[in-house]
Design a protein around this motif. Structure first.
Motif, mmCIF file in Angstrom:
data_model
loop_
_atom_site.group_PDB
_atom_site.id
_atom_site.type_symbol
_atom_site.label_atom_id
_atom_site.label_comp_id
_atom_site.label_asym_id
_atom_site.label_seq_id
_atom_site.Cartn_x
_atom_site.Cartn_y
_atom_site.Cartn_z
ATOM 1 N N ASP A 9 0.834 -1.195 0.000
ATOM 2 C CA ASP A 9 0.000 0.000 0.000
ATOM 3 C C ASP A 9 0.869 1.245 0.000
ATOM 4 O O ASP A 9 2.089 1.170 -0.214
ATOM 5 N N ASP A 10 0.256 2.414 0.258
ATOM 6 C CA ASP A 10 0.999 3.669 0.180
ATOM 7 C C ASP A 10 1.987 3.850 1.322
ATOM 8 O O ASP A 10 2.785 4.782 1.308
ATOM 9 N N SER A 11 1.950 2.980 2.332
ATOM 10 C CA SER A 11 2.917 3.089 3.420
ATOM 11 C C SER A 11 4.337 2.782 2.957
ATOM 12 O O SER A 11 5.305 3.135 3.630
ATOM 13 N N VAL A 12 4.472 2.106 1.823
ATOM 14 C CA VAL A 12 5.793 1.831 1.248
ATOM 15 C C VAL A 12 5.990 2.659 -0.021
ATOM 16 O O VAL A 12 6.771 2.286 -0.897
ATOM 17 N N SER A 13 5.264 3.780 -0.123
ATOM 18 C CA SER A 13 5.375 4.728 -1.231
ATOM 19 C C SER A 13 4.969 4.130 -2.574
ATOM 20 O O SER A 13 5.440 4.577 -3.619
ATOM 21 N N LEU A 14 4.119 3.120 -2.545
ATOM 22 C CA LEU A 14 3.614 2.547 -3.794
ATOM 23 C C LEU A 14 2.716 3.560 -4.483
ATOM 24 O O LEU A 14 1.936 4.258 -3.830
ATOM 25 N N SER B 91 -5.502 1.765 1.439
ATOM 26 C CA SER B 91 -4.858 1.655 2.741
ATOM 27 C C SER B 91 -4.856 0.197 3.167
ATOM 28 O O SER B 91 -5.885 -0.366 3.497
ATOM 29 N N GLY B 92 -3.698 -0.414 3.133
ATOM 30 C CA GLY B 92 -3.575 -1.815 3.527
ATOM 31 C C GLY B 92 -3.414 -2.776 2.374
ATOM 32 O O GLY B 92 -2.985 -3.914 2.563
ATOM 33 N N TYR B 93 -3.742 -2.346 1.141
ATOM 34 C CA TYR B 93 -3.634 -3.249 0.003
ATOM 35 C C TYR B 93 -3.681 -2.434 -1.288
ATOM 36 O O TYR B 93 -3.891 -1.225 -1.273
ATOM 37 N N SER B 94 -3.495 -3.124 -2.407
ATOM 38 C CA SER B 94 -3.521 -2.453 -3.709
ATOM 39 C C SER B 94 -3.947 -3.458 -4.771
ATOM 40 O O SER B 94 -4.046 -4.666 -4.503
ATOM 41 N N TYR B 95 -4.181 -2.944 -5.983
ATOM 42 C CA TYR B 95 -4.554 -3.781 -7.114
ATOM 43 C C TYR B 95 -3.516 -3.619 -8.221
ATOM 44 O O TYR B 95 -2.929 -2.543 -8.399
ATOM 45 N N ALA B 96 -3.317 -4.684 -8.998
ATOM 46 C CA ALA B 96 -2.404 -4.633 -10.137
ATOM 47 C C ALA B 96 -2.921 -5.571 -11.218
ATOM 48 O O ALA B 96 -3.738 -6.457 -10.964
ATOM 49 N N ARG B 97 -2.420 -5.351 -12.444
ATOM 50 C CA ARG B 97 -2.797 -6.227 -13.560
ATOM 51 C C ARG B 97 -1.538 -6.678 -14.275
ATOM 52 O O ARG B 97 -0.510 -5.986 -14.278
ATOM 53 N N MET B 98 -1.594 -7.861 -14.888
ATOM 54 C CA MET B 98 -0.459 -8.351 -15.666
ATOM 55 C C MET B 98 -0.325 -7.534 -16.944
ATOM 56 O O MET B 98 -1.321 -7.063 -17.504
ATOM 57 N N ILE B 99 0.909 -7.362 -17.413
ATOM 58 C CA ILE B 99 1.149 -6.634 -18.655
ATOM 59 C C ILE B 99 2.024 -7.486 -19.578
ATOM 60 O O ILE B 99 3.011 -8.069 -19.147
ATOM 61 N N GLY B 100 1.621 -7.563 -20.817
ATOM 62 C CA GLY B 100 2.446 -8.161 -21.856
ATOM 63 C C GLY B 100 2.721 -9.638 -21.730
ATOM 64 O O GLY B 100 3.691 -10.132 -22.295
ATOM 65 N N THR B 101 1.898 -10.406 -21.021
ATOM 66 C CA THR B 101 2.130 -11.840 -20.894
ATOM 67 C C THR B 101 0.840 -12.525 -20.507
ATOM 68 O O THR B 101 -0.074 -11.908 -19.958
ATOM 69 N N SER C 136 0.236 -8.200 8.100
ATOM 70 C CA SER C 136 -0.940 -9.039 8.266
ATOM 71 C C SER C 136 -2.182 -8.163 8.219
ATOM 72 O O SER C 136 -2.098 -6.937 8.272
ATOM 73 N N SER C 137 -3.347 -8.786 8.122
ATOM 74 C CA SER C 137 -4.601 -8.032 8.109
ATOM 75 C C SER C 137 -5.750 -8.957 8.477
ATOM 76 O O SER C 137 -5.620 -10.186 8.453
ATOM 77 N N ILE C 138 -6.866 -8.335 8.809
ATOM 78 C CA ILE C 138 -8.109 -9.057 9.062
ATOM 79 C C ILE C 138 -8.843 -9.226 7.733
ATOM 80 O O ILE C 138 -8.963 -8.283 6.956
ATOM 81 N N VAL C 139 -9.326 -10.421 7.474
ATOM 82 C CA VAL C 139 -10.144 -10.704 6.294
ATOM 83 C C VAL C 139 -11.507 -11.183 6.783
ATOM 84 O O VAL C 139 -11.582 -12.101 7.598
ATOM 85 N N ILE C 140 -12.563 -10.553 6.305
ATOM 86 C CA ILE C 140 -13.914 -10.843 6.781
ATOM 87 C C ILE C 140 -14.753 -11.377 5.627
ATOM 88 O O ILE C 140 -14.764 -10.807 4.541
#
Length: 571
Positions: A51-56, A97-107, A562-566
């Motif tokens: 997430d943005d805590s690591v400057s993503l 906050s806590g997670y992010s989304y990404a997509r595959m590129i070129g494969t 780690s995180s809570i998943v509901i």
């Protein structure tokens, strides 16, 4: 005068090169290594634990490597460049906050839960500018060494192109879109421009802008299926329902640091609202879901103790459960009871010599059971017993005999097809079994279930620590009279002293007279499920399934994630 002119010419020629002797910290930081984990596929992309805590940032390129137990993980934890070549590359499309989304590129490669990703690791890059600006290209290559800089005329396609013009340095991805931009003047690179480039790419408008908004549309499509209004605060950051599953909808909580060992739900402060307690290895976090955000409202420190599990019980009958924590230190059991008293969470009882675990009895529901540390050759063989309370003292009650193969930490009594009493348990070898009250084994699984990374080393009479650890095996929960919930962690089980799991799910199982059959399971998480609970975590009157998932372990080289998943259980 000639000497002065010569010095002036020399300074004029050298200033741009001196100015570029060190790139701005912002650029180096923007392209630094940051490692994370694939949690699960989501629509046309993937959920990550970064997430943005690591400057993503949106637009960042991530290299895809193998699962956590591979030798790549050793390199990542040491902070070194991962060994081997990436299997492919992903691009970040949304940061929460806590997670992010990404997509595959070129494969066409499909990442799996538990696969590692590393930002800007060995990403093919090129530099383009006029010949007079070649010095900047050399400085970029000298400083941004984690990128794979392609030689002029290389047949390999670049995922990043650094382009210098009169006023700015642009960084474009393989489609030509600008993902980063920095001011450039008088031979110097200074502050980056605003994030307008990322907003244009992944925000509103245009076909590419729909990448991000499609995820939000997925949320909107879920509203009718789970009975929520479009203004329900649970759908706002940092948690968000991701997509419809066969048995549940998913909510991801914010990132927590540390290695979790237990989770429990209850109204601990008697305010009419449910709280969530998470036990880490050396601290207790009490959290509450407020306006869609799971916030930590209290922390209790346990430095010097190794926490093993977390239980709740209202032994004094005041309508508010206490927190019972099995703990180990200096080769002794030193368990603790925490209670909300006088406006704060306090350690009311410490240095108790019993292990704790709630057991769901058929005739009366959950009771708190205790067990002492047994002899050195059978540390968990002592008879379990009921735990009572009198003031600030815990009382040992009547025995709770369990089948010989069952452990206090992992046992669930249930009724068989012939109305007979049976027990389900997970042994220390991660096999799920069914036993009669007399201890006869009626069935044992072929697959592995449970899978715990929590253990301790007992000691003999001379206080010599033994080599063989005792695993605190996963609990089994009763979902209904016919179904039970069992954790199924996958990963490294080859070594008795070291176990590491990189994918987990919760399986609903039912006894068919011959064995426990799987009815359904949750979406596999790209991490280790440390514990599960059933409770009304969001105070909506409905029971949810709660997992506490560890994506990376806390050690001297890195902070654990780690995180809570509901899971909203559908009826």
């Amino acid at each position: 005068m000639n000497i002065v002119k010569t010095l002036l010419v020399f300074l004029a020629l050298s200033l741009p090169f001196q100015a570029l002797a060190e790139l701005p910290t912002q650029i180096v930081s923007d392209f630094s290594l940051t490692n994370g984990t694939i949690i699960m596929p989501v629509d046309d992309g993937y959920l990550l634990d970064l997430d943005d805590s690591v400057s993503l940032q949106e637009g960042d390129i991530l290299a895809l490597y193998g699962p956590a137990e591979s030798e790549t993980l050793t390199a990542l934890e040491s902070g070194a460049e991962p060994q081997g070549q990436p299997r492919g590359f992903l691009q970040v499309t949304s940061v929460k906050s806590g997670y992010s989304y990404a997509r595959m590129i070129g494969t066409s490669i499909e990442p799996l839960p538990g696969d590692r990703v590393v930002r800007y690791s060995k990403v093919p890059a090129v530099y383009q500018s006029a010949a007079t600006d070649a010095a900047l290209g050399k400085e970029l290559q000298a400083e941004l060494t984690t990128l794979h800089w392609l030689a002029p005329g290389s047949a390999q396609s670049a995922e990043l192109t650094f382009v210098l013009d009169e006023k700015k340095l642009l960084v474009r991805d393989s489609t030509g879109d600008v993902i980063k931009s920095y001011q450039y003047a008088n031979g110097r690179i200074s502050a980056p421009y605003s994030a307008a480039y990322q907003q244009e790419r992944f925000g509103q408008g245009g076909e590419k802008g729909q990448i991000r908004t499609a995820l939000n549309e997925t949320v909107n499509n879920l509203l009718g299926s789970v009975g929520l209004s479009d203004r329900d605060r649970r759908l706002e950051a940092p948690g968000i329902i991701l997509r419809r599953q066969q048995e549940s909808d998913i909510w991801i909580g914010p990132r927590m640091e540390g290695n979790p060992v237990g989770v429990a739900i209850g109204d601990f402060d008697k305010d009419g609202q449910q709280e969530t307690a998470v036990a880490m290895e050396d601290e207790l976090l009490v959290q509450r879901l407020v306006d869609g955000e799971l916030k930590t409202v209290a922390t209790v420190d346990f430095k010097g103790l190794q926490l093993l599990n977390l239980e709740t019980a209202d032994l004094d009958g005041n309508g508010s459960p206490e927190l019972y924590i099995s703990a180990y230190s200096a080769k002794d059991v030193r368990s603790v009871m925490v209670e909300f008293v006088d406006g704060a969470y306090q350690k009311i009882i410490s240095n108790n010599s019993w292990f704790f675990r709630t057991i769901d009895l058929l005739d009366e529901g959950k009771v708190l059971a205790g067990q002492i540390l047994g002899p050195i050759d059978a540390p968990m063989a002592a008879t379990s017993f009921r735990v009572g309370r009198s003031g600030d003292q815990l009382i040992r009650g009547e025995s709770l005999p369990l089948p010989g193969a069952a452990t206090l930490f992992s046992v669930l009594p249930f009724i068989g097809l012939n109305n007979d009493l049976l027990y389900a348990t997970i042994n220390f070898n991660d096999k799920l079994g069914v036993y009669s009250p007399g201890g006869n084994q009626l069935w044992q699984s072929v697959d592995f279930y449970g899978g715990s990374e929590v253990f301790f080393f007992p000691a003999d009479d001379t206080q010599r620590e033994l080599v063989k650890p005792v695993m605190v095996q996963q609990r089994i929960l009763r979902l209904s009279p016919d179904e039970m919930l069992v954790v199924k962690n996958k990963g490294l089980r080859a070594f008795e002293r070291y176990r590491s799991y990189n994918e987990g799910s919760v399986v609903a199982m039912e006894w068919d007279g011959f064995g426990l059959a799987e009815n359904w399971q949750t979406v596999p998480q790209g991490g280790y499920i440390a514990d599960i609970a059933l409770g009304d975590i969001d105070n909506d009157g409905e029971q949810e399934l709660i997992e506490v998932v560890m994506y990376s372990r806390d050690n001297f080289m890195q902070k654990g994630r780690s995180s809570i998943v509901i899971y909203e259980l559908l009826h």
